[in-house]
Design a protein around this motif. Structure first.
Motif, PDB file in Angstrom:
ATOM      1  N   ARG A 100      32.485  48.061  24.373  1.00  0.00           N
ATOM      2  CA  ARG A 100      31.517  49.043  23.885  1.00  0.00           C
ATOM      3  C   ARG A 100      31.155  48.834  22.418  1.00  0.00           C
ATOM      4  O   ARG A 100      30.335  49.594  21.857  1.00  0.00           O
ATOM      5  CB  ARG A 100      32.072  50.460  24.062  1.00  0.00           C
ATOM      6  CG  ARG A 100      32.335  50.839  25.490  1.00  0.00           C
ATOM      7  CD  ARG A 100      31.108  50.686  26.371  1.00  0.00           C
ATOM      8  NE  ARG A 100      29.996  51.526  25.926  1.00  0.00           N
ATOM      9  CZ  ARG A 100      28.753  51.407  26.356  1.00  0.00           C
ATOM     10  NH1 ARG A 100      28.431  50.465  27.227  1.00  0.00           N
ATOM     11  NH2 ARG A 100      27.805  52.207  25.909  1.00  0.00           N
ATOM     12  N   ASP A 112      30.503  56.229  25.700  1.00  0.00           N
ATOM     13  CA  ASP A 112      31.324  55.017  25.681  1.00  0.00           C
ATOM     14  C   ASP A 112      32.570  55.203  26.536  1.00  0.00           C
ATOM     15  O   ASP A 112      32.936  54.328  27.335  1.00  0.00           O
ATOM     16  CB  ASP A 112      31.737  54.667  24.246  1.00  0.00           C
ATOM     17  CG  ASP A 112      30.568  54.256  23.381  1.00  0.00           C
ATOM     18  OD1 ASP A 112      29.679  53.540  23.885  1.00  0.00           O
ATOM     19  OD2 ASP A 112      30.541  54.645  22.197  1.00  0.00           O
ATOM     20  N   LYS A 115      31.760  54.976  30.156  1.00  0.00           N
ATOM     21  CA  LYS A 115      31.535  53.590  30.572  1.00  0.00           C
ATOM     22  C   LYS A 115      32.867  52.854  30.730  1.00  0.00           C
ATOM     23  O   LYS A 115      33.042  52.033  31.638  1.00  0.00           O
ATOM     24  CB  LYS A 115      30.658  52.872  29.541  1.00  0.00           C
ATOM     25  CG  LYS A 115      29.224  53.356  29.462  1.00  0.00           C
ATOM     26  CD  LYS A 115      28.406  52.879  30.645  1.00  0.00           C
ATOM     27  CE  LYS A 115      26.937  53.212  30.454  1.00  0.00           C
ATOM     28  NZ  LYS A 115      26.112  52.784  31.619  1.00  0.00           N
TER      29      LYS A 115
END
Length: 252
Positions: A100, A112, A115
């Motif tokens: 990230r 982030d 993810k």
């Protein structure tokens, strides 16, 4: 689309990639095959700008590679090299969070973190995300590195020999994960492999290289044929079909 035109690279007096031109299909798995020293890894590294090209052009979405700003290119293309030398004692989650960096610059947002969660779950490592890398098997460690690439969330994912030093079971797991990247997330995956049978089973498009040049390229059905493979590897390779899948048998 990634389009390579007349690419050259040499070290000293020795050319390692000579006049290579290819177009990499989007939303597919493209595999570079060929003997050692064919130029596969060098080509992959030039496409990702890890090493500089001597001549030629690499077009990423109609923009020449050299014109991309680094921070924007890192959101478009990710690469996992064959040798990963991280000498810090990191957990899986800490490693994956590096993916990230192009977005967060080290200050992780909620997006982030989401993810990162998704990437770890994608490679089925959630139950061990707090384990350290040195506590993992080779296959688990490779899946962690692939999760880092997934977290980077790029359209193009490049992998240099991701099956290196893995046993059959872990190799199959990795290739199934890459297939899911294409099928479920719409990524374009480009990889270098040595085992022709893995290329046959999982690739959509194959590029065969030898002595720095492209010998032949095309669909898997076209490429996994004795007439093609024998000219690339200078050995007798027989093809058998099992459950509609072409399997290569090697003869010295």
């Amino acid at each position: 689309m990634v389009k390579v035109m007349n690419l050259f690279k040499q070290y000293g007096e020795k050319p390692v990639v000579e006049d290579v031109s290819i177009s990499i299909p989007k939303g597919k798995i493209t595999t570079f095959i060929g003997p050692n020293g064919a130029g596969k890894s060098t080509l992959l590294s030039m496409i990702s700008r890890l090493i500089t090209k001597d001549e030629g052009e690499v077009m990423i979405e109609d923009h020449e590679l050299g014109n991309w700003k680094t921070e924007e290119l890192s959101k478009k293309i990710s690469i996992l090299k064959q040798s990963n030398h991280i000498h810090l004692r990191l957990t899986i989650r800490e490693l994956v969070s590096f993916g990230r960096f192009p977005y967060s610059r080290g200050r992780l947002t909620d997006e982030d973190k989401e993810k990162i969660d998704q990437a770890i779950e994608f490679v089925t490592l959630t139950d061990m995300e707090n384990k350290y890398l040195d506590q993992l098997s080779g296959g688990q460690r490779q899946r962690a590195y692939i999760a880092m690439v997934i977290a980077q969330d790029t359209e193009y994912v490049l992998l240099d020999e991701p099956l290196n030093n893995l046993d059959m079971n872990h190799s199959v797991q990795i290739m199934k994960t890459l297939s899911r990247l294409v099928r479920e997330l719409g990524k374009t995956v480009v990889l270098v492999v040595h085992d022709i049978n893995f290329a046959s089973c999982y690739s959509d498009y194959i590029v065969a290289m030898k002595d720095g040049r492209i010998i032949e390229e095309g669909s898997t059905a076209k490429m996994i044929e004795p007439s093609v493979l024998n000219s690339v590897y200078d050995m007798d390779i027989d093809i058998h079909t099992i459950n509609n899948q072409k399997i290569c048998v090697y003869f010295q």
